[in-house]
Design an enzyme around this catalytic site. Structure first.
Site, PDB file in Angstrom:
ATOM      1  N   GLU A 158       0.842  -1.208   0.000  1.00  0.00           N
ATOM      2  CA  GLU A 158       0.000   0.000   0.000  1.00  0.00           C
ATOM      3  C   GLU A 158       0.867   1.244   0.000  1.00  0.00           C
ATOM      4  O   GLU A 158       2.042   1.182   0.323  1.00  0.00           O
ATOM      5  CB  GLU A 158      -0.831   0.045   1.299  1.00  0.00           C
ATOM      6  CG  GLU A 158      -1.818  -1.061   1.423  1.00  0.00           C
ATOM      7  CD  GLU A 158      -2.438  -1.104   2.815  1.00  0.00           C
ATOM      8  OE1 GLU A 158      -2.271  -0.138   3.582  1.00  0.00           O
ATOM      9  OE2 GLU A 158      -3.080  -2.117   3.098  1.00  0.00           O
ATOM     10  N   TYR A 170      -7.179   2.616   5.448  1.00  0.00           N
ATOM     11  CA  TYR A 170      -6.332   1.453   5.175  1.00  0.00           C
ATOM     12  C   TYR A 170      -6.488   0.324   6.187  1.00  0.00           C
ATOM     13  O   TYR A 170      -5.657  -0.563   6.241  1.00  0.00           O
ATOM     14  CB  TYR A 170      -4.861   1.858   5.053  1.00  0.00           C
ATOM     15  CG  TYR A 170      -4.332   2.693   6.201  1.00  0.00           C
ATOM     16  CD1 TYR A 170      -4.243   2.167   7.490  1.00  0.00           C
ATOM     17  CD2 TYR A 170      -3.914   3.999   5.990  1.00  0.00           C
ATOM     18  CE1 TYR A 170      -3.760   2.928   8.531  1.00  0.00           C
ATOM     19  CE2 TYR A 170      -3.427   4.773   7.034  1.00  0.00           C
ATOM     20  CZ  TYR A 170      -3.353   4.228   8.306  1.00  0.00           C
ATOM     21  OH  TYR A 170      -2.882   4.992   9.335  1.00  0.00           O
ATOM     22  N   CYS A 211       6.354  45.409 -12.584  1.00  0.00           N
ATOM     23  CA  CYS A 211       5.827  46.726 -12.930  1.00  0.00           C
ATOM     24  C   CYS A 211       6.646  47.870 -12.352  1.00  0.00           C
ATOM     25  O   CYS A 211       6.334  49.039 -12.578  1.00  0.00           O
ATOM     26  CB  CYS A 211       4.367  46.840 -12.500  1.00  0.00           C
ATOM     27  SG  CYS A 211       4.175  46.876 -10.716  1.00  0.00           S
TER      28      CYS A 211
HETATM   29  S1  IVH Z   1      -0.939   0.557   8.912  1.00  0.00           S
HETATM   30  C1  IVH Z   1      -0.301  -1.511  12.801  1.00  0.00           C
HETATM   31  N1  IVH Z   1      -1.030   1.551   6.473  1.00  0.00           N
HETATM   32  O1  IVH Z   1       2.165   5.344   9.102  1.00  0.00           O
HETATM   33  C2  IVH Z   1      -0.367  -0.874  11.465  1.00  0.00           C
HETATM   34  N2  IVH Z   1      -0.201   2.923   8.222  1.00  0.00           N
HETATM   35  O2  IVH Z   1       3.972   4.281  11.711  1.00  0.00           O
HETATM   36  C3  IVH Z   1      -0.142   0.567  11.521  1.00  0.00           C
HETATM   37  N3  IVH Z   1       0.446   5.178   7.496  1.00  0.00           N
HETATM   38  O3  IVH Z   1       1.080   7.202  11.432  1.00  0.00           O
HETATM   39  C4  IVH Z   1      -0.689   1.354  10.467  1.00  0.00           C
HETATM   40  N4  IVH Z   1      -0.059   4.924   5.385  1.00  0.00           N
HETATM   41  O4  IVH Z   1      -0.954   6.551   9.995  1.00  0.00           O
HETATM   42  C5  IVH Z   1      -0.695   1.762   7.761  1.00  0.00           C
HETATM   43  N5  IVH Z   1      -1.155   2.285   4.286  1.00  0.00           N
HETATM   44  C6  IVH Z   1      -0.861   2.512   5.560  1.00  0.00           C
HETATM   45  C7  IVH Z   1      -0.333   3.749   6.009  1.00  0.00           C
HETATM   46  C8  IVH Z   1      -0.010   3.911   7.352  1.00  0.00           C
HETATM   47  C9  IVH Z   1       0.410   5.750   6.293  1.00  0.00           C
HETATM   48  C10 IVH Z   1       0.924   5.850   8.728  1.00  0.00           C
HETATM   49  C11 IVH Z   1       0.090   5.625   9.945  1.00  0.00           C
HETATM   50  C12 IVH Z   1       1.038   5.863  11.084  1.00  0.00           C
HETATM   51  C13 IVH Z   1       2.347   5.477  10.496  1.00  0.00           C
HETATM   52  C14 IVH Z   1       2.788   4.155  11.064  1.00  0.00           C
END
Ligand code: IVH
Length: 682
Positions: free
Chosen positions: A113, A225, A409
């Site tokens: 992702e 997500y 200008c």
């Molecule tokens: S999964 C236990 N998926 O990354 C799983 N987090 O350190 C934790 N983040 O601030 C989160 N994109 O908000 C996940 N596709 C994604 C993400 C994502 C960004 C951010 C999340 C958190 C940090 C994790």
């Protein structure tokens, strides 16, 4: 309409608006125009005002915010919000893969992702309605920011689906798309405020704002997500994502199942290449084991899951030399310094320019010509100078001083006390500022002649065919046909060729012709009067009914309109006072634009009939605008300042001492909001 009919229509409008909202913000496939959408919304708001008992907390009207939160309550997360292990190299990714294979064997899948660069959020739903949204905080507890989150249009406030569990929580990322970020920073610069350093800070700052109506204007977005339920609904993470999408959440299309590490690498490389073209920031990709049973088997460390990892993109930083500093004049007159650099490759492109933001940031860097500077192209679209190697400064290097005159200008630049930004004050005749006014005029929500576009406006201005909005309606087919120009972006130095071919020219002229039917409220907005937004333009148009009545309105008459503040009233007066503006309006009238509309009826009879009231201070049951509206609804007149003609001064907390003094001097009766309610009930 009785309450039952209103209730039915409200339900109907809610369903229609939710559907269009999802089409527009969730799927980016709108099927009605913004105008039609606004009209439906207006009908809903009107009904909800008329029948306040029918207002649903999750009505689409609540997107515009309005609720003010003094302090965000701290709430414990039902499911702890963990963080992710990070890696910057493929070797470390290989280690991660090895550890997983050792624990669960080779028969499993990954889901790759985007790693969104925003603010993590957990949103719980109950019986199909949004219940609460909480920031990550320390992972155990965070701030409840529900009212602010509800303003995000891509997020469903209520959902309907046959498989929907009663209670569930979604996790996702709130982010600010580049477009919103640019607009916000332009506004900030324009108002002499410090711009946000990046979209993540802007998103985080927006979520912490007390007034949700302001959050609504920030253009935030939210990608989901993760799904959390007490009892598992699906066997895999991927299935959950698909269900979330089907239920109406915004789930990224760049989600991919992979079985081998090579596929994961390919995903990473593809995304690293796509990254500069995405409309929002990502700072890497997240790789997750798909099967929930596998996830459970792998378990967690103290802080993060063993079944997922973030592969972070590096912000590439390189050294080069500062050759010159040039100045760009924005559409609002704000002057931005731009560094001219010895060309250097950074993250796949050659960088020749970098933004220096404003005089203060430039001074902080203490730049001298030919300095060695470090340039970074991180998540930001525009490269920036992050530091200067002072020890590599050539002998006798000359210090870079901020420009004193407008490069467009020649007018002497001005800077307001305490502000970081220099302005060119020649707003009517400085070419980029003329350009800004015309761009606003033709924009979709104004006159909607977007076929004309930025580049073509530039051509028309440089060929002296237009120098204000009224000139647009004098354009002739023969003048336009065949005009062309190559236009270069001053920072990216990308060049586009723009021309007036037969078909485009005809389209533009017919769009201009059609714009003569655009209703007065949008014409008023299109004029580009300082501080005058769409909503206020609509209110003013309906209140006064015509441009003539509006132009003749006094300061007091203007401030008596609900929601028109002192600054807004002054801005209108300043605008209409200028002979140049009067002439433009005359010409637009002659061209056939709409400058009249149906005036909104004000009840002639009511308990406050004949009374003139002044409203001041903060109230506990109503906002100041609600009080003003209430007075008008009951036949009273609201004015801005206390005079001998004032019947009552409605006083709230922290009322201005001057108003009170004046009222006491003149013997004007001072009443509370409760007194006002009693008066109305009589
Ligand atoms: S999964 C236990 N998926 O990354 C799983 N987090 O350190 C934790 N983040 O601030 C989160 N994109 O908000 C996940 N596709 C994604 C993400 C994502 C960004 C951010 C999340 C958190 C940090 C994790």
């Amino acid at each position: 309409m009785n309450a039952q009919q209103a209730g039915e229509r409200i339900l109907q409008l809610t369903a229609i608006l939710n559907e269009h909202n999802h089409r527009y913000y969730g799927l980016a496939q709108p099927t009605i125009s913004d105008y039609e959408y606004d009209m439906l919304m207006e009908e809903l708001i009107k009904l909800e005002n008329q029948f306040p008992e029918l207002l649903d907390q999750n009505s689409p009207s609540q997107r515009v915010g309005g609720q003010v939160t003094k302090k965000f309550p701290v709430v414990r997360h039902k499911y702890p919000m963990l963080s992710l292990g990070n890696t910057y190299s493929k070797e470390e990714l290989q280690d991660f893969d090895q550890r997983i294979r050792k624990a669960i064997g080779n028969d499993f899948e990954y889901v790759c992702e985007l790693k969104f660069d925003g603010v993590a959020i957990g949103i719980s739903y109950s019986n199909g309605s949004i219940l609460r949204a909480v920031t990550r905080g320390d992972g155990v507890q965070g701030d409840e920011v529900t009212t602010n989150i509800k303003t995000i249009r891509s997020l469903p406030l209520s959902l309907k689906h046959k498989d929907l569990p009663n209670e569930f929580e979604v996790r996702g990322e709130v982010l600010m798309p580049h477009k919103s970020f640019q607009k916000l920073n332009e506004e900030k610069i324009n108002q002499g405020e410090e711009p946000f350093a990046n979209p993540r800070n802007a998103a985080a700052g927006s979520l912490k704002m007390q007034d949700s109506a302001l959050v609504a204007k920030r253009g935030l977005d939210c990608f989901i997500y993760g799904l959390f339920t007490d009892k598992p609904l699906f066997a895999t993470h991927y299935e959950s994502l698909q269900a979330l999408r089907e239920w109406g959440f915004k789930v990224s299309e760049f989600t991919k199942k992979c079985t081998t590490l090579d596929e994961v690498y390919l995903y990473i490389e593809t995304l690293e290449q796509l990254r500069p073209e995405l409309p929002f920031d990502i700072d890497g990709v997240v790789i997750k084991v798909n099967d929930y049973a596998h996830q459970e088997q792998l378990g967690y460390t103290a802080k993060s899951p063993r079944w997922a990892i973030a592969y972070k993109f590096k912000a590439e930083r390189v050294a080069t030399r500062l050759l010159d500093v040039i100045y760009q004049v924005g559409r609002t007159g704000a002057v931005t310094p731009v560094a001219v650099l010895k060309p250097v490759p950074v993250a796949g492109t050659t960088v020749k320019r970098a933004s220096l933001y404003n005089a203060d940031r430039m001074a902080e860097l203490n730049l001298h010509f030919l300095d060695e500077v470090f340039v970074e192209k991180g998540g930001d679209i525009i490269p920036k100078i992050v530091s200067v190697n002072h020890s590599a400064r050539p002998a006798n290097a000359r210090k870079v001083e901020f420009a004193t005159h407008c490069p467009e200008c020649g007018t002497t630049l001005e800077r307001q006390e305490g502000e970081a930004v220099y302005y060119c004050p020649n707003s009517e005749h400085c070419p980029p500022q003329i350009q800004g006014k015309i761009e606003h005029f033709i924009s979709r929500r104004a006159m909607d002649v977007e076929t004309l576009g930025q580049g073509r406006i530039e051509i028309l201005i440089s060929n002296s065919l237009i120098s204000n909005i009224a000139d647009l309606y004098d354009l002739k087919y023969e003048q336009l046909l065949g005009l062309e120009k190559s236009i270069t972006d001053p920072i990216t130095l990308k060049t586009k060729k723009i021309s007036f071919r037969e078909k485009t020219t005809r389209n533009i002229l017919s769009a201009l012709e059609n714009s003569k039917q655009v209703p007065f409220e949008r014409v008023l907005y299109a004029l580009g009067i300082r501080l005058l937004g769409e909503t206020m333009a609509r209110k003013l148009a309906r209140h006064f009914g015509s441009i003539d009545a509006l132009m003749q309105a006094s300061y007091d008459e203007l401030t008596s309109v609900p929601e028109v503040g002192e600054k807004m009233a002054q801005s209108l007066i300043d605008y209409f006072q200028q002979p140049e503006h009067k002439e433009i309006i005359e010409r637009l009238k002659k061209a056939g634009l709409q400058f009249e509309t149906q005036k909104e009826g004000v009840p002639k009879e009511g308990p406050l009939n004949g009374a003139t009231l002044v409203v001041s201070g903060v109230f506990s049951h109503y906002s100041r605008d609600e009080i003003k509206a209430l007075i008008e609804k009951h036949g009273g007149k609201v004015t801005g300042s206390v005079s001998s003609k004032t019947t009552y001064l409605v006083a709230g907390d922290n009322m201005g001492p001057e108003k009170r003094k004046k009222a006491e001097e003149l013997g004007v009766k001072i009443i509370s909001e409760d007194d006002l309610e009693t008066l109305i009930k009589q």
